[in-house]
Design an enzyme around this catalytic site. Structure first.
Site, short mmCIF file in Angstrom:
data_model
loop_
_atom_site.label_atom_id
_atom_site.label_comp_id
_atom_site.label_asym_id
_atom_site.label_seq_id
_atom_site.Cartn_x
_atom_site.Cartn_y
_atom_site.Cartn_z
N ASN A 151 0.77 -1.31 -0.15
CA ASN A 151 -0.05 -0.18 -0.01
C ASN A 151 0.74 1.11 0.08
O ASN A 151 0.41 2.23 -0.60
CB ASN A 151 -0.86 -0.23 1.12
CG ASN A 151 -0.56 -0.02 2.38
OD1 ASN A 151 0.78 -0.63 2.62
ND2 ASN A 151 -1.01 0.55 3.55
N LYS A 174 12.11 -8.62 0.86
CA LYS A 174 10.92 -9.28 0.19
C LYS A 174 9.78 -8.37 0.04
O LYS A 174 9.00 -8.16 0.83
CB LYS A 174 10.61 -10.59 0.93
CG LYS A 174 9.95 -11.64 0.15
CD LYS A 174 8.72 -11.28 -0.81
CE LYS A 174 7.57 -11.58 -0.28
NZ LYS A 174 6.18 -11.17 -0.99
N PRO A 175 9.67 -7.70 -1.30
CA PRO A 175 8.49 -6.75 -1.43
C PRO A 175 7.40 -7.63 -1.60
O PRO A 175 7.26 -8.50 -1.87
CB PRO A 175 9.03 -5.94 -2.52
CG PRO A 175 9.86 -6.81 -3.33
CD PRO A 175 10.61 -7.83 -2.49
N GLU A 247 4.71 -4.52 12.05
CA GLU A 247 3.95 -3.45 11.86
C GLU A 247 2.72 -3.86 11.24
O GLU A 247 2.67 -4.30 10.00
CB GLU A 247 4.61 -2.41 11.11
CG GLU A 247 6.15 -1.86 11.70
CD GLU A 247 5.90 -0.95 12.88
OE1 GLU A 247 4.50 -0.57 13.10
OE2 GLU A 247 6.78 -0.59 13.37
N CYS A 281 -2.52 1.91 6.29
CA CYS A 281 -2.56 1.25 7.88
C CYS A 281 -2.87 2.64 8.97
O CYS A 281 -3.46 2.16 9.72
CB CYS A 281 -1.36 0.79 7.89
SG CYS A 281 -0.14 1.94 8.00
N GLU A 375 -10.50 -4.03 10.28
CA GLU A 375 -9.85 -3.06 9.13
C GLU A 375 -10.76 -3.36 7.78
O GLU A 375 -10.58 -4.30 7.18
CB GLU A 375 -8.47 -3.60 9.04
CG GLU A 375 -7.76 -2.65 8.20
CD GLU A 375 -6.12 -2.76 8.00
OE1 GLU A 375 -5.78 -4.02 7.57
OE2 GLU A 375 -5.24 -1.91 8.39
P1 NAD Z 1 -0.02 -8.99 3.82
O1 NAD Z 1 0.08 -9.61 5.22
O2 NAD Z 1 -0.91 -9.95 3.07
O3 NAD Z 1 1.48 -9.30 3.10
C1 NAD Z 1 2.30 -8.75 3.51
C2 NAD Z 1 3.72 -9.16 3.07
O4 NAD Z 1 3.86 -10.46 3.90
C3 NAD Z 1 3.84 -9.52 1.63
O5 NAD Z 1 5.04 -9.13 0.98
C4 NAD Z 1 3.33 -10.88 1.51
O6 NAD Z 1 4.05 -11.57 0.27
C5 NAD Z 1 4.08 -11.32 2.71
N1 NAD Z 1 3.69 -12.86 3.12
C6 NAD Z 1 2.50 -13.56 2.80
N2 NAD Z 1 2.40 -14.62 3.41
C7 NAD Z 1 3.59 -14.77 4.15
C8 NAD Z 1 4.29 -15.76 4.98
N3 NAD Z 1 3.59 -16.80 5.22
N4 NAD Z 1 5.64 -15.60 5.46
C9 NAD Z 1 6.11 -14.61 5.29
N5 NAD Z 1 5.53 -13.47 4.52
C10 NAD Z 1 4.44 -13.71 3.99
O7 NAD Z 1 -0.33 -7.59 3.93
P2 NAD Z 1 -0.46 -6.70 2.81
O8 NAD Z 1 -2.01 -6.85 1.85
O9 NAD Z 1 0.71 -6.60 1.50
O10 NAD Z 1 -0.63 -5.26 3.14
C11 NAD Z 1 -1.97 -4.51 3.82
C12 NAD Z 1 -1.77 -4.73 5.60
O11 NAD Z 1 -0.72 -4.03 5.90
C13 NAD Z 1 -2.86 -4.01 5.93
O12 NAD Z 1 -3.15 -4.61 7.13
C14 NAD Z 1 -2.18 -2.63 6.51
O13 NAD Z 1 -2.88 -2.17 7.73
C15 NAD Z 1 -0.84 -3.19 6.89
N6 NAD Z 1 0.15 -2.16 6.81
C16 NAD Z 1 0.56 -2.03 8.20
C17 NAD Z 1 1.66 -0.69 8.11
C18 NAD Z 1 2.21 -0.41 9.70
O14 NAD Z 1 3.19 0.31 9.51
N7 NAD Z 1 1.65 -0.68 10.79
C19 NAD Z 1 1.91 -0.12 7.12
C20 NAD Z 1 1.36 -0.51 5.79
C21 NAD Z 1 0.44 -1.74 5.84
#
Ligand code: NAD
Length: 506
Positions: A151, A174-175, A247, A281, A375
């Site tokens: 995001n 890992k993006p 986070e 977030c 959320e």
């Molecule tokens: P997500 O949890 O789906 O994915 C985040 C990352 O984790 C991705 O790179 C994904 O490939 C990886 N991932 C997925 N499965 C995994 C596993 N089993 N092991 C290790 N890595 C794995 O989240 P998203 O949809 O990319 O992001 C949105 C979420 O992030 C929302 O909940 C948002 O609030 C949160 N967010 C939080 C902050 C903060 O600073 N607190 C900032 C931005 C986004």
């Protein structure tokens, strides 16, 4: 960007399987990236370990020079990076630029402050150890793994990457599979600056690649993403006792007191709730307005929102929903709120399209509806009147999250902010804390733990090293088998003088 999951074109038979990132506005393929295997992740971490030997042994000044050069490269090529982010996330180009601007400022802050925060500092030794000269310094951990969301694909991971690098660590990043191009761009430009050394590498892929990074030999894992994935990350990191920063998500509120500037409060709520299509977030999802000014506030926000719309044309201020699977969640929250009795002021169920969600404002949303409890991550606002600021704080805190929030008030803004259980609050503005590099960023509860940004964010990627140097003979030799009864008496007298006063006899 977005992409991939539905079309993970894992090319059968090819040496390296790949996946596609897609433009969420129209489904076009933006890029094709390798799905990095466990063995390749481990190899990247091994390369990073060697690079960390070089990088970690540079002086703070030398690392500062490299990081500031990287900062300048990003600044000069900001339009290029904003383009990649725009294509991969769908967010308007100007929003993509704003995010990069903030990241640039953080990189510079981390580079310039690392020495002061982490360098050797004197510590008073105290009366018992008066013969010692004591210092503490903060040493790099080695290799830091960073897993990022889509995001804010520049600002969010850079909160970990820049601070970990400034502290002397190498980074393997890992993006998100929705924004691999942005991650690759960041690593490529940094690698250019350090003449090809693998100090900051990217491993692209899906969840399995993230899991591989968690179970690799990294010394710490900084995760940003959803709470559900955060739990998997912690479990995977537990296998090697690898420490983690989480986070995660939020359900932030914006509180409006009766003496607030209502036009400004409405402007803040609208932007913080709907910018980036609500996929923030630290975005506003709930608004609690003092009942005395509720109608006026609603008139303001409705007026300000009337021309706001989502679309892919350059005039649209709101882009598409980056992750297709989120569309159903947004719709279910809106539907649940309406079914439970919420009023629709703008948008509603029909606002949810195939790729875009039009701005949706609901009022009198029942506190037990998912629009309030989960959320939403879409361009929706749930606005409810409250009888008092006590009620606003109570409702705000009645969540398992605790990331951030905002308060609009003339007299009691800071007092109300202090009572909100969250990591960060802006008073009479929104998300301002994220732009102040010296402030820590992070949450409590299911929003996670650990801090990025500021001095806390630098220390997060280090371990504290305490050193005492005996600078003269001790008055009493305590750490010796030669210690005698006379010394024991002396030390007992001394400790009584120091700590045995009446204060303890209450
Ligand atoms: P997500 O949890 O789906 O994915 C985040 C990352 O984790 C991705 O790179 C994904 O490939 C990886 N991932 C997925 N499965 C995994 C596993 N089993 N092991 C290790 N890595 C794995 O989240 P998203 O949809 O990319 O992001 C949105 C979420 O992030 C929302 O909940 C948002 O609030 C949160 N967010 C939080 C902050 C903060 O600073 N607190 C900032 C931005 C986004």
């Amino acid at each position: 960007m977005t992409a991939t999951i539905e079309t993970p074109a894992a090319t059968a038979g090819a040496a390296t399987p790949t996946f596609e990132s897609l433009n969420p506005a129209n489904g076009d393929v933006v890029g094709v990236h390798p799905i990095t295997s466990k063995a390749e992740v481990d190899a990247a971490v091994a390369r990073a370990r060697e690079a960390a030997d070089w990088w970690g042994n540079l002086t703070f000044k030398e690392r500062e020079e490299f990081l500031l050069t990287w900062r300048s490269v990003i600044t000069r090529r900001i339009a290029q990076l904003a383009d990649v982010s725009h294509l991969e996330t769908g967010k308007p180009h100007s929003d993509a630029q704003l995010e990069i601007v903030l990241a640039i400022d953080h990189i510079a802050w981390a580079a310039k402050h690392a020495k002061k925060v982490l360098g050797s500092q004197k510590v008073k030794s105290g009366l018992l150890m008066a013969n010692q000269a004591s210092t503490v310094e903060y040493k790099p951990l080695g290799v830091v793994g960073v897993i990022g969301p889509w995001n804010y694909p520049v600002f969010t991971p850079c909160g970990s990457i820049a601070y970990a690098l400034a502290a002397g660590n190498a980074v393997v990043f890992k993006p998100s599979e929705y924004t691999p191009g942005v991650g690759q761009w960041l690593a490529d430009t940094f690698t250019e600056v350090v003449h090809g050394r693998p100090v900051f590498q990217v491993v692209t892929g899906l969840g399995d690649t993230g899991n591989a990074l968690c179970t690799s030999a990294v010394n710490k894992l900084a995760f940003t993403g959803s709470g559900a994935t955060g739990k998997k990350v912690m479990a995977a990191c537990a296998t090697n006792l690898t420490p983690v920063i989480i986070e995660a998500g939020g359900k932030d509120s914006l509180i409006v007191d009766e003496d607030a500037d209502l036009a400004k409060a409405a402007e803040g709520a609208l932007w913080c709730g709907l910018a980036n299509a609500g996929q923030t977030c630290i975005g506003t999802e709930r608004v609690y307005v003092h009942e005395k000014v509720f109608d006026k506030f609603m008139a303001e926000i409705t007026e300000q929102a009337k021309d706001l719309r989502a679309g892919s044309d350059p005039e649209a201020k709101i882009g598409p929903i980056t992750m297709p699977s989120q569309i159903g969640i947004i719709k279910s929250h809106i539907d649940d709120a309406i079914a439970k009795g919420a009023n629709v002021v703008m948008g509603g169920s029909d606002a949810v399209g195939e790729r875009f969600v039009q701005p949706t404002i609901l009022t009198h949303v029942p506190e037990n509806s998912t629009e309030i409890t989960e959320e939403t991550f879409g361009p929706t606002l749930a606005i409810n009147p409250v009888k008092s600021m006590d009620e606003a704080v109570e409702l705000t805190n009645a969540t398992r999250y605790g990331l951030a929030g905002a308060v609009y008030a003339k007299k009691n803004g800071v007092d109300i902010a202090r009572r909100v259980r969250s990591g960060m609050t802006s008073v009479n503005s929104v998300t301002a804390f994220a732009g102040v590099p010296g402030l820590p960023f992070g949450g409590v509860g299911e929003s996670g733990f650990g801090r990025i940004h500021g001095p806390d964010g630098l220390r997060e990627f280090t371990y504290a090293k305490a050193i005492t140097r005996q600078r003269m003979k001790p008055l009493m030799n305590l750490t010796s088998f030669a210690r005698d009864a006379k010394t024991d008496n002396k030390v007992a007298t001394m400790i009584t003088m120091m700590h045995g006063g009446k204060k303890t006899l209450k």
